[in-house]
Every structure is written in structure tokens, then in C-alpha cells.
Design a protein around this motif. Sequence first.
Motif, PDB file in Angstrom:
ATOM      1  N   ASN A 148      -1.615   6.009  -2.408  1.00 57.78           N
ATOM      2  CA  ASN A 148      -1.849   7.380  -1.963  1.00 57.78           C
ATOM      3  C   ASN A 148      -3.115   7.534  -1.132  1.00 57.78           C
ATOM      4  O   ASN A 148      -3.612   8.646  -0.945  1.00 57.78           O
ATOM      5  CB  ASN A 148      -1.928   8.319  -3.176  1.00 57.78           C
ATOM      6  CG  ASN A 148      -0.601   8.415  -3.903  1.00 57.78           C
ATOM      7  OD1 ASN A 148       0.455   8.413  -3.268  1.00 57.78           O
ATOM      8  ND2 ASN A 148      -0.642   8.484  -5.228  1.00 57.78           N
ATOM      9  N   THR A 149      -3.663   6.417  -0.634  1.00 58.25           N
ATOM     10  CA  THR A 149      -4.881   6.487   0.159  1.00 58.25           C
ATOM     11  C   THR A 149      -4.670   5.834   1.521  1.00 58.25           C
ATOM     12  O   THR A 149      -3.716   5.095   1.739  1.00 58.25           O
ATOM     13  CB  THR A 149      -6.049   5.761  -0.551  1.00 58.25           C
ATOM     14  OG1 THR A 149      -5.717   4.370  -0.686  1.00 58.25           O
ATOM     15  CG2 THR A 149      -6.285   6.348  -1.931  1.00 58.25           C
ATOM     16  N   SER A 150      -5.590   6.136   2.427  1.00 50.23           N
ATOM     17  CA  SER A 150      -5.669   5.480   3.724  1.00 50.23           C
ATOM     18  C   SER A 150      -4.325   5.496   4.461  1.00 50.23           C
ATOM     19  O   SER A 150      -3.682   6.532   4.551  1.00 50.23           O
ATOM     20  CB  SER A 150      -6.176   4.052   3.540  1.00 50.23           C
ATOM     21  OG  SER A 150      -6.378   3.405   4.774  1.00 50.23           O
ATOM     22  N   TYR A 151      -3.878   4.327   4.963  1.00 49.11           N
ATOM     23  CA  TYR A 151      -2.655   4.219   5.747  1.00 49.11           C
ATOM     24  C   TYR A 151      -1.375   4.389   4.919  1.00 49.11           C
ATOM     25  O   TYR A 151      -0.298   4.510   5.496  1.00 49.11           O
ATOM     26  CB  TYR A 151      -2.563   2.831   6.377  1.00 49.11           C
ATOM     27  CG  TYR A 151      -3.489   2.504   7.520  1.00 49.11           C
ATOM     28  CD1 TYR A 151      -4.106   3.475   8.286  1.00 49.11           C
ATOM     29  CD2 TYR A 151      -3.715   1.166   7.860  1.00 49.11           C
ATOM     30  CE1 TYR A 151      -4.932   3.137   9.343  1.00 49.11           C
ATOM     31  CE2 TYR A 151      -4.535   0.813   8.919  1.00 49.11           C
ATOM     32  CZ  TYR A 151      -5.148   1.806   9.661  1.00 49.11           C
ATOM     33  OH  TYR A 151      -5.951   1.456  10.710  1.00 49.11           O
ATOM     34  N   GLY A 152      -1.465   4.328   3.597  1.00 59.12           N
ATOM     35  CA  GLY A 152      -0.239   4.309   2.803  1.00 59.12           C
ATOM     36  C   GLY A 152       0.545   3.045   3.113  1.00 59.12           C
ATOM     37  O   GLY A 152       0.008   1.939   3.121  1.00 59.12           O
ATOM     38  N   TYR A 154       1.098   0.605  12.567  1.00 59.16           N
ATOM     39  CA  TYR A 154       2.032   1.713  12.349  1.00 59.16           C
ATOM     40  C   TYR A 154       1.819   2.167  10.905  1.00 59.16           C
ATOM     41  O   TYR A 154       2.117   1.407   9.974  1.00 59.16           O
ATOM     42  CB  TYR A 154       3.472   1.244  12.557  1.00 59.16           C
ATOM     43  CG  TYR A 154       3.681   0.417  13.820  1.00 59.16           C
ATOM     44  CD1 TYR A 154       4.325   0.959  14.924  1.00 59.16           C
ATOM     45  CD2 TYR A 154       3.245  -0.910  13.894  1.00 59.16           C
ATOM     46  CE1 TYR A 154       4.528   0.202  16.079  1.00 59.16           C
ATOM     47  CE2 TYR A 154       3.436  -1.668  15.037  1.00 59.16           C
ATOM     48  CZ  TYR A 154       4.074  -1.105  16.127  1.00 59.16           C
ATOM     49  OH  TYR A 154       4.265  -1.864  17.267  1.00 59.16           O
ATOM     50  N   ALA A 155       1.357   3.396  10.693  1.00 66.36           N
ATOM     51  CA  ALA A 155       0.925   3.801   9.355  1.00 66.36           C
ATOM     52  C   ALA A 155       1.613   5.070   8.859  1.00 66.36           C
ATOM     53  O   ALA A 155       2.186   5.830   9.636  1.00 66.36           O
ATOM     54  CB  ALA A 155      -0.586   3.984   9.328  1.00 66.36           C
ATOM     55  N   HIS A 156       1.517   5.267   7.533  1.00 69.71           N
ATOM     56  CA  HIS A 156       2.096   6.393   6.784  1.00 69.71           C
ATOM     57  C   HIS A 156       3.620   6.311   6.732  1.00 69.71           C
ATOM     58  O   HIS A 156       4.309   7.328   6.603  1.00 69.71           O
ATOM     59  CB  HIS A 156       1.646   7.742   7.356  1.00 69.71           C
ATOM     60  CG  HIS A 156       0.161   7.902   7.467  1.00 69.71           C
ATOM     61  ND1 HIS A 156      -0.680   7.737   6.392  1.00 69.71           N
ATOM     62  CD2 HIS A 156      -0.635   8.186   8.538  1.00 69.71           C
ATOM     63  CE1 HIS A 156      -1.929   7.926   6.777  1.00 69.71           C
ATOM     64  NE2 HIS A 156      -1.937   8.186   8.074  1.00 69.71           N
ATOM     65  N   LEU A 157       4.159   5.097   6.811  1.00 74.93           N
ATOM     66  CA  LEU A 157       5.605   4.906   6.837  1.00 74.93           C
ATOM     67  C   LEU A 157       6.250   5.258   5.496  1.00 74.93           C
ATOM     68  O   LEU A 157       5.640   5.100   4.442  1.00 74.93           O
ATOM     69  CB  LEU A 157       5.927   3.455   7.176  1.00 74.93           C
ATOM     70  CG  LEU A 157       5.394   2.937   8.518  1.00 74.93           C
ATOM     71  CD1 LEU A 157       5.570   1.424   8.604  1.00 74.93           C
ATOM     72  CD2 LEU A 157       6.090   3.627   9.679  1.00 74.93           C
ATOM     73  N   SER A 158       7.499   5.694   5.554  1.00 75.44           N
ATOM     74  CA  SER A 158       8.258   5.922   4.317  1.00 75.44           C
ATOM     75  C   SER A 158       8.960   4.646   3.880  1.00 75.44           C
ATOM     76  O   SER A 158       9.133   4.395   2.684  1.00 75.44           O
ATOM     77  CB  SER A 158       9.284   7.040   4.508  1.00 75.44           C
ATOM     78  OG  SER A 158      10.207   6.729   5.541  1.00 75.44           O
ATOM     79  N   THR A 191       3.057   8.859   3.587  1.00 77.69           N
ATOM     80  CA  THR A 191       2.386   8.087   2.545  1.00 77.69           C
ATOM     81  C   THR A 191       0.894   7.959   2.842  1.00 77.69           C
ATOM     82  O   THR A 191       0.431   8.215   3.951  1.00 77.69           O
ATOM     83  CB  THR A 191       3.009   6.686   2.421  1.00 77.69           C
ATOM     84  OG1 THR A 191       2.890   6.007   3.674  1.00 77.69           O
ATOM     85  CG2 THR A 191       4.476   6.771   2.023  1.00 77.69           C
ATOM     86  N   GLY A 192       0.150   7.527   1.828  1.00 73.13           N
ATOM     87  CA  GLY A 192      -1.291   7.343   1.980  1.00 73.13           C
ATOM     88  C   GLY A 192      -2.031   8.658   1.996  1.00 73.13           C
ATOM     89  O   GLY A 192      -1.683   9.600   1.278  1.00 73.13           O
ATOM     90  N   GLY A 193      -3.049   8.760   2.842  1.00 73.97           N
ATOM     91  CA  GLY A 193      -3.862   9.969   2.924  1.00 73.97           C
ATOM     92  C   GLY A 193      -3.287  11.033   3.826  1.00 73.97           C
ATOM     93  O   GLY A 193      -3.987  11.971   4.220  1.00 73.97           O
ATOM     94  N   SER A 194      -2.011  10.926   4.170  1.00 78.18           N
ATOM     95  CA  SER A 194      -1.356  11.883   5.054  1.00 78.18           C
ATOM     96  C   SER A 194      -1.105  13.210   4.348  1.00 78.18           C
ATOM     97  O   SER A 194      -0.851  13.259   3.143  1.00 78.18           O
ATOM     98  CB  SER A 194      -0.020  11.305   5.529  1.00 78.18           C
ATOM     99  OG  SER A 194       0.727  12.244   6.250  1.00 78.18           O
ATOM    100  N   THR A 195      -1.158  14.302   5.126  1.00 86.31           N
ATOM    101  CA  THR A 195      -0.864  15.639   4.575  1.00 86.31           C
ATOM    102  C   THR A 195       0.435  16.203   5.140  1.00 86.31           C
ATOM    103  O   THR A 195       0.751  17.369   4.926  1.00 86.31           O
ATOM    104  CB  THR A 195      -2.015  16.605   4.872  1.00 86.31           C
ATOM    105  OG1 THR A 195      -2.253  16.657   6.283  1.00 86.31           O
ATOM    106  CG2 THR A 195      -3.296  16.154   4.158  1.00 86.31           C
TER     107      THR A 195
END
Length: 284
Positions: A86-90, A105-109, A131-135
Motif C-alpha cells: 500500500n505504499t510507493s509504486y504499489g 510502470y507503476a500502480h498497476l492492478s 495500488t501503492g500510494g495512489s489515491t
Amino acid sequence: MRLTRFLGAVAAAAMGLGALTVANAPEASAATNFQMPFPCNQTWSGQTRTNHSPRLAVDFNRAGDHGDTVVASASGTVSKVRNEGNTSYGRWIEIDHGSGWTTRYAHLSTQNVSVGARVAQGQKIGEVGNTGGSTGAHLHFEERLNGAAQRIKFNGSQIYYYGTRSYTSKNCDGSGNPYTPEEACGSGYGRINSAKLGSAGRVYLLYNNSSGYNCVVTMKSTNIGKPTAVSASLQVKGGSKTTDSGNYSYYAGPVRKSAADKCVRWGGSIGSADYESPYEHCGS
């Protein structure tokens, strides 16, 4: 089965080419021809901002984008597939393109590749997530040289810094075809081989690790949208050959067969250009 979707009108969006000039910034060595990390002709909103980490990254959004396909910006070797929780890039992926260049490529599902895999430009590697620190669902994208984030270029043109602009993907596998082999074959399939059919297009062999099925599609790169003779074929050793042929506007196939640990012969044609492999990809 084959997709029955037709190419709809795609709203063209002008790419902003403005950029801040950074005094005494080092000149990066020539990069590979990076393209947007989305399938051909998709239009996305890209945001850059001075408080981003890293500052030269871009965040991409469009309506209902959670689960949308993310593709490789350029060919290369997958160097990192990680999950930061649940942090950073996920969930994120890094691809090594050689000469010090990488993309992230970050915050992928979902992540659809593994470390060490060779990927082609335009090949599906994952899906947009939150994912990660994304809102909120989006794709965070970076181009790096020797580990340092660089100003992002797509198709040779630098994106806009700083603010929001719309960009249309030219990640078309060099063909201008609005479909990808992964879209044609369906969820879970990844490319394992291909053969060029002159300038007319390319035939692709894909595999689904979960189901054990191979899939063949022949993608056109000329006469896009115009019905012309195209075929795709697949034969599992010891079985019969299955061919999909006809006058198609975008591609022939998909032809799918169960082939876990079995040799396959695959091929296709566009007009007079054709290819058929020997029996290969026999598994363990």
C-alpha cells in the motif's frame, strides 16, 4: 471466435510540445523510440507537475481506466516486477531497453510479465490500477537513463512540462492497426513468437500459461480497414490443422488450441505473403 468490434472514430488530440528549459542540464544520449504505454490510437490525459516524485514522471488517466491494458513503451527485457503493497509504486514493472535506458510502470492492478522475459514494443505487460500510494486509478510512467529520470519523449517528441495535455498513442507495432494480438486472443495471452509477412503485416503466436492454449493471429499493417485476403493457422502435433481465412479489415484469427507441452506448427498469410513454421515451442 473473432472480435466483432469495428474501429470507431478516435478523437485526435494535439500533443503539447512545450517544455521548461533547465539551465546546464546534461544532454541525454539518444534514446530508443519510446511510444506511449497504451495500445494504438488510445487517447489519454497526461499530467506532469513539479511536486511529482520523480519530477519528470507523468501520470496518465482517462474515464473508467481501472483495468485498462498497459503495454511496453519499447522492446526490452523485464528487469523488475515488484509489489510495494500500500505504499510507493504499489505493483510496478521496470523494462531494460539497453544502453542504460529503462522504463517504469507503476500502480498497476495486474502484472502480466516476469523478470527476464523479453517483451516487444506494444506487448501487454499489465493493467492500470490504484495500488501503492495512489489515491485513484492511473498509470505512473517514467523513462530513465542510468537510473535517473529523464524528460519523457513519445515518438520522438517531448511531452509537456508542467501541466496536463491529451496524447494519442502511436504504439501501433509499426502497423497503424488499432488492435493488438493480445486483444484479439483475449485475456491471459502473451506473445512468444512472430513472423513478418513482408510489408503487409505480421503473424503472431501467443500462449496462455493458465489454460495451456496457444493462439495465432495475423495482423495487417497495410490496407487497414479495407477487407483483403488474410489467414491464420495453428496445428498441434498429432492433430489436424485449423485455419481462419477470409477478407478481413484488420486481422485473421484468433485460432486457439490446447497445446501444453506439445509442439505446434503455426502460420498465416496476407495476400501473397505467407509463413508457416516447423513444429516448435514443444514445452518441457
